[in-house]
Design an enzyme around this catalytic site. Structure first.
Site, short mmCIF file in Angstrom:
data_model
loop_
_atom_site.label_atom_id
_atom_site.label_comp_id
_atom_site.label_asym_id
_atom_site.label_seq_id
_atom_site.Cartn_x
_atom_site.Cartn_y
_atom_site.Cartn_z
N GLY A 1 1.54 -1.66 -2.67
CA GLY A 1 1.68 -1.90 -0.96
C GLY A 1 0.97 -3.29 -0.65
O GLY A 1 1.09 -4.39 -1.03
N SER A 2 0.55 -3.25 0.56
CA SER A 2 -0.22 -4.63 1.27
C SER A 2 -1.15 -5.21 0.81
O SER A 2 -2.38 -4.17 0.06
CB SER A 2 -0.23 -4.47 2.97
OG SER A 2 -1.26 -3.44 3.23
N ARG B 1 -3.80 -6.08 2.33
CA ARG B 1 -4.96 -5.58 3.52
C ARG B 1 -5.16 -4.15 2.91
O ARG B 1 -6.35 -3.88 2.65
CB ARG B 1 -4.40 -5.40 4.82
CG ARG B 1 -5.34 -4.98 5.64
CD ARG B 1 -4.62 -4.97 7.37
NE ARG B 1 -3.28 -4.25 7.44
CZ ARG B 1 -3.20 -3.16 7.27
NH1 ARG B 1 -3.86 -2.30 7.40
NH2 ARG B 1 -1.87 -2.49 7.30
N GLY C 1 -4.40 -2.64 0.16
CA GLY C 1 -5.04 -2.61 -1.43
C GLY C 1 -6.44 -2.99 -1.49
O GLY C 1 -6.93 -2.51 -2.24
N GLU D 1 -0.65 -3.63 -6.85
CA GLU D 1 0.31 -4.79 -6.74
C GLU D 1 0.49 -4.95 -5.28
O GLU D 1 0.96 -3.94 -4.58
CB GLU D 1 1.31 -4.04 -7.36
CG GLU D 1 2.48 -5.12 -7.95
CD GLU D 1 3.64 -5.17 -6.95
OE1 GLU D 1 3.44 -5.92 -5.88
OE2 GLU D 1 4.71 -4.55 -7.10
N CYS E 1 8.95 -7.02 -3.51
CA CYS E 1 7.81 -7.67 -3.76
C CYS E 1 8.04 -8.98 -4.57
O CYS E 1 7.67 -9.96 -5.00
CB CYS E 1 6.67 -6.75 -4.41
SG CYS E 1 7.47 -6.02 -5.79
N GLU F 1 2.82 -13.97 1.77
CA GLU F 1 4.23 -13.32 1.89
C GLU F 1 4.63 -12.84 3.19
O GLU F 1 3.42 -12.38 3.96
CB GLU F 1 3.98 -12.10 0.67
CG GLU F 1 5.21 -11.18 0.59
CD GLU F 1 5.11 -9.89 -0.14
OE1 GLU F 1 4.02 -9.24 0.31
OE2 GLU F 1 5.79 -9.40 -0.78
P1 NAP Z 1 0.45 -0.18 3.16
O1 NAP Z 1 -0.01 -0.64 4.42
O2 NAP Z 1 -0.49 -1.14 2.27
O3 NAP Z 1 0.35 1.38 2.86
C1 NAP Z 1 0.31 1.67 1.48
C2 NAP Z 1 -0.33 3.14 1.39
O4 NAP Z 1 -1.76 2.71 1.33
C3 NAP Z 1 -0.02 3.86 2.30
O5 NAP Z 1 -0.24 5.39 1.75
C4 NAP Z 1 -1.36 3.81 3.22
O6 NAP Z 1 -1.56 4.76 3.99
C5 NAP Z 1 -2.42 3.17 2.57
N1 NAP Z 1 -3.26 2.53 3.17
C6 NAP Z 1 -3.22 1.34 3.69
N2 NAP Z 1 -4.42 0.82 4.26
C7 NAP Z 1 -5.10 1.78 3.81
C8 NAP Z 1 -6.53 1.63 4.29
N3 NAP Z 1 -7.18 0.73 4.98
N4 NAP Z 1 -7.41 2.70 3.54
C9 NAP Z 1 -6.69 3.55 3.11
N5 NAP Z 1 -5.39 3.75 2.93
C10 NAP Z 1 -4.59 2.55 3.22
O7 NAP Z 1 1.96 -0.59 2.93
P2 NAP Z 1 3.30 -0.21 3.58
O8 NAP Z 1 2.89 0.61 4.58
O9 NAP Z 1 4.43 0.34 2.61
O10 NAP Z 1 3.90 -1.45 4.01
C11 NAP Z 1 3.23 -2.21 4.75
C12 NAP Z 1 3.14 -3.77 4.24
O11 NAP Z 1 2.85 -3.54 2.73
C13 NAP Z 1 4.55 -4.32 4.17
O12 NAP Z 1 4.94 -4.98 5.50
C14 NAP Z 1 4.42 -5.38 2.86
O13 NAP Z 1 3.81 -6.56 3.32
C15 NAP Z 1 3.60 -4.47 2.00
N6 NAP Z 1 4.26 -3.79 1.06
C16 NAP Z 1 3.93 -4.37 -0.12
C17 NAP Z 1 4.87 -3.88 -1.59
C18 NAP Z 1 4.61 -4.45 -2.46
O14 NAP Z 1 5.56 -4.46 -3.42
N7 NAP Z 1 3.50 -5.17 -3.02
C19 NAP Z 1 5.72 -2.81 -1.27
C20 NAP Z 1 5.63 -2.23 0.09
C21 NAP Z 1 4.93 -2.96 1.08
P3 NAP Z 1 -1.31 4.90 5.54
O15 NAP Z 1 0.03 4.45 6.04
O16 NAP Z 1 -1.81 6.32 6.08
O17 NAP Z 1 -2.38 3.96 6.03
#
Ligand code: NAP
Length: 487
Positions: free
Chosen positions: A208-209, A211, A213, A232, A269, A357
């Site tokens: 995920g993000s 932030r 992660g 990742e 990603c 990114e």
């Molecule tokens: P995300 O915001 O990082 O969320 C991923 C997971 O982590 C969700 O289950 C989220 O739960 C949890 N989470 C996020 N912040 C948290 C925190 N502070 N404390 C506890 N849990 C937390 O990713 P996303 O919603 O899939 O996408 C948002 C951004 O992530 C994208 O715009 C992109 O930049 C990035 N992303 C990167 C990849 C990659 O391949 N590395 C893949 C997808 C997305 P909640 O939603 O309930 O907060």
């Protein structure tokens, strides 16, 4: 599955962790054939429920049927690869040194092997509802290592997570596994926090993000008993083009690049976020034409769309950035059209924020005037999942460029484009921070199993108390290094 039984498979964090903890010793002790069979049972069940699962994924993720059906194949292929990894047995890293009283000092009998860490928390990703989600690569590799898994459902597709978890849990029960090998907690932020904080969890895998992660990695590190966190977090995946390569190939290069950075609305990603090429008007014109012909696409969630649009605005507002093609949101159908910007080599070195990114259909053409500028950009790169070069092959600068790409990236490409990650034995999908939190690890391919095991050496322990993997008779017929010799 929840769609056939009507019951949700979501548990409280406490129940899911208790079940995972209870079943961990049983699962760790499974023989390799049984464990591989469980992975294959899940894969077969998912394949047989594809017609029920794909429509749920389409409704929740806004992705198309063809893409999602392909992703199911990738997911079940991943589970089957992991079954092969289990049967192969190399991941156990078995080393046996028999006692040797003739040595000074005498050597006792020593036997080393990898054992599973215990229950793993997996954070499902939004951008691959199947392949990097509930039963994705993290889950498959943790199960292969012998670790029960508790999945934190992704808020982008909670119903799909529930439905596919039901398919997997039912398949496990039918194959003779007890409860607790696989569990699911809800999609709330708090459930994820509670899960990482639960003392029964031994490791975390996250996609995920940056932030999110880093926030979760901090929780894992701040626990009274810290645990490994495999995050990742994404990457800009630069592609370098030499002047010799570019001449006469501008249109072909532009088509390939635009196709790659707009694929799946740029929500990969591995999207190429930078094209670093000689300053060239023909290339500019070819890129503008190619990106102008790329269709608008809906993004995974409103949140991801809004974050993307804000990221584009932030880059456009940097004075040195030139917009070659302005995309943006089409309110009528909620589709986002791709954006391409250009910046000079000196300008990107002055604006390190352009090396971060931006998740979605945008990319940046970085124009250099000489090879020295190209190498300075390569030096300034952050950690990357992938980086590549389009070259003829006899350019002297390659001797300096390629080592720089290896120094920053987990995968180095010669030609082609970074989108598309083969699930196979040799794949490395990782890299130095900020691509991941653990540069020695991969989340795709056979080596992904290495994240969830640790070595133990047994000294003078009678064979009857050891795993069959460590027996002299080698009943599992796995590779063993015995007294220094690998058989
Ligand atoms: P995300 O915001 O990082 O969320 C991923 C997971 O982590 C969700 O289950 C989220 O739960 C949890 N989470 C996020 N912040 C948290 C925190 N502070 N404390 C506890 N849990 C937390 O990713 P996303 O919603 O899939 O996408 C948002 C951004 O992530 C994208 O715009 C992109 O930049 C990035 N992303 C990167 C990849 C990659 O391949 N590395 C893949 C997808 C997305 P909640 O939603 O309930 O907060």
């Amino acid at each position: 599955m929840s769609t056939t039984t009507g019951a949700t498979r979501v548990s409280s964090v406490d129940v899911a962790c208790a079940q995972a903890h209870e079943t961990a010793p049983w699962f760790a002790a499974t023989d390799l054939s049984t464990r591989a069979g469980l992975l294959e049972a899940i894969a077969d069940a998912v394949d047989s429920h594809i017609d029920e699962l794909v429509p749920i994924a389409m409704a929740e993720s806004r992705l198309g049927e063809e893409r999602l059906r392909g992703e199911v194949g990738r997911t079940t292929g991943q589970l089957r690869l992991m079954a092969n990894v289990v049967r192969d047995g190399v991941f156990l890293g078995v080393v046996i040194d028999h006692a040797d009283p003739s040595l000074t000092p005498p050597r006792p009998d020593l036997r080393r092997m990898n054992i599973p860490l215990g229950p793993v928390a997996v954070f499902a990703a939004s951008n691959f509802p199947f392949a990097f989600s509930t039963l994705g690569g993290d889950t498959a590799s943790a199960l292969a290592s012998g670790c029960p898994v508790v999945v934190k459902s992704n808020p982008g597709h909670p119903q799909l997570s529930d439905a596919i978890m039901a398919v997997a849990q039912d398949a496990l029960v039918a194959a003779g596994a007890p409860d607790g090998v696989l569990g699911l907690v809800d999609e709330s932020l708090q459930a994820g926090i509670d899960l990482v904080n639960d003392d029964r969890i031994e490791a975390v895998a996250f996609t995920g993000s940056q932030r999110g992660g880093l926030a979760l990695a901090k929780i894992a590190a701040d626990r009274p008993r810290p645990i490994p966190f495999f995050g990742e977090l994404g990457s800009i995946n630069p592609m370098f083009v030499t002047a010799d390569y570019l001449a006469g190939r501008e249109t072909e290069l532009a088509a390939g690049f635009v196709g790659s950075f707009t694929l799946g609305a740029g929500q990969f990603c591995t999207k190429p976020g930078l094209l670093i090429a000689p300053r060239d008007e023909t290339l500019r014109a070819a890129l503008i034409e190619a990106v102008g012909g790329a269709p608008g696409q809906r993004m995974l969630t409103d949140g991801i769309r809004d974050m993307f649009l804000a990221g584009v605005d932030a880059r456009v507002s940097i004075g040195d950035v030139e917009v070659l093609h302005a995309g943006g949101l089409d309110d009528a159908n909620d589709e986002v059209r791709p954006t391409l910007m250009a910046v000079s080599a000196n300008a990107i070195l002055a604006h390190p924020e352009l090396l971060e990114e931006c998740f979605g259909p945008m990319s940046l053409l970085v124009e250099y005037d000489d090879a020295e500028q190209m190498l300075r950009i390569a030096d300034a790169l952050p950690g990357l999942l992938a980086a590549g070069v389009h070259a003829v092959g006899d350019e002297s600068v390659l001797a300096e460029l390629l080592p720089r790409l290896s120094a920053h990236a987990g995968r180095v490409l010669w030609g082609g484009w970074p989108t598309g990650v083969a699930v196979t034995w040799s794949m490395q999908h990782g890299g130095p921070f900020p691509a991941t939190t653990r540069p020695e690890s991969t989340s795709v391919g056979a080596a992904a199993v290495q994240r969830f095991i640790r070595p133990v050496t047994y000294q003078s322990v009678p064979e009857e108390w050891l795993s069959p993997a460590l027996h002299d008779a080698n009943p599992w017929a796995i590779p063993q290094r015995v007294d220094g010799v690998l058989d």
